[in-house]
Design an enzyme around this catalytic site. Structure first.
Site, PDB file in Angstrom:
ATOM      1  N   HIS A  89      48.221  -6.900  61.347  1.00  0.00           N
ATOM      2  CA  HIS A  89      48.989  -5.575  61.971  1.00  0.00           C
ATOM      3  C   HIS A  89      49.991  -5.838  62.812  1.00  0.00           C
ATOM      4  CE1 HIS A  89      49.213  -1.782  63.686  1.00  0.00           C
ATOM      5  NE2 HIS A  89      48.705  -2.124  64.934  1.00  0.00           N
TER       6      HIS A  89
ATOM      7  N   HIS B 237      57.895  -3.782  67.739  1.00  0.00           N
ATOM      8  CA  HIS B 237      56.862  -3.106  68.127  1.00  0.00           C
ATOM      9  C   HIS B 237      56.869  -3.166  69.507  1.00  0.00           C
ATOM     10  CE1 HIS B 237      52.291  -2.977  68.498  1.00  0.00           C
ATOM     11  NE2 HIS B 237      52.645  -1.515  68.026  1.00  0.00           N
TER      12      HIS B 237
END
Length: 252
Positions: free
Chosen positions: A42, A116
């Site tokens: 992830h 991110h």
């Protein structure tokens, strides 16, 4: 993905996982890839986030980009991986969650990074080249690269950026790309000498070599038992046929 205690045992796992697909039993070679549980990471590039970059998310913190403490808070929240891409590959990860962004005012109009919360230090071209080198050295390991969450693709340059990136991907991976048609299996990929599946989440993706968005399941845990339970629950609710990968929080 878990590492077990004991030096010798860890060493065997580290080497064995590099070729785990090639070691699967023959009865799995001809079933669709989406019937296999494929481990993924992830926010795969979050180990490389740059604390000196501006904040992309969450929105309420963007205005604090110049404040070091704010960036440090975002960095702590955003990191989901500790190991670099090569080590993830060596550990058996085969699905990569790659979120793409363009930095505002970059002097190179086509240079892209991952993100991110913050931007990465390493650009997309460099990382994809490293993945391509690994794929060439491990022809029986099928990799799934999921490109999504495109940030900084302003409307006036969006189509040009996507076209450039998709063309670069085709040029880099070349004949290793598994085409979108049909239902790939390990046997098919091995016979055709193809081992890279690129999932490109963009509505104007018309390239036959690039797949659309591939469904995944996010376990949100390092505990393999909990991941398996979560996956089984989701699959029971999912109509067939479906495409799936098991998307764990893998960090070494």
């Amino acid at each position: 993905m878990t590492m077990f205690p004991g030096k010798g045992r860890r060493k065997r796992e580290a080497t064995g996982y590099k070729e785990w697909m090639s070691q699967l039993p023959s009865e799995l070679h001809s079933i669709p890839l989406f019937h296999l549980s494929i481990p993924g990471s992830h926010d795969s590039m979050s180990y490389d986030l740059d604390i000196n970059s501006s904040i992309l998310e969450p929105d309420r913190l963007k205005k604090f980009s110049r404040i070091y403490c704010a960036r440090k808070i975002v960095l702590k929240w955003a990191i989901t991986q500790e190991e670099n891409i090569t080590k993830q590959l060596d550990s058996g990860v085969r699905y990569f969650d790659l979120r793409i962004a363009r930095k505002p005012n970059d002097t190179d109009p086509t240079r892209l990074y991952f993100h991110h919360g913050l931007y990465t230090r390493t650009d997309v071209k460099t990382v994809l080249s490293n993945i391509n080198d690994w794929a060439e050295g491990h022809p029986k390991e099928i990799l799934i690269l999921a490109l999504s969450h495109f940030k900084g693709f302003d409307k006036n340059i969006e189509k040009q950026l996507h076209a450039h990136l998709m063309s670069s991907i085709k040029s880099l991976f070349g004949s290793k790309l598994v085409p979108r048609k049909g239902t790939p299996t390990l046997k098919y990929c091995w016979e055709k000498k193809k081992n890279v599946i690129v999932s490109y989440d963009y509505r104007f993706n018309h390239y036959p070599e690039l797949w659309g968005k591939i469904k995944y399941y996010y376990g949100n845990t390092m505990n393999p038992i909990n991941v398996e339970t979560k996956l089984c629950q989701e699959l029971e609710k999912t109509p067939k046929p479906f495409k799936k990968v098991s998307h764990d929080c893998c960090s070494g």
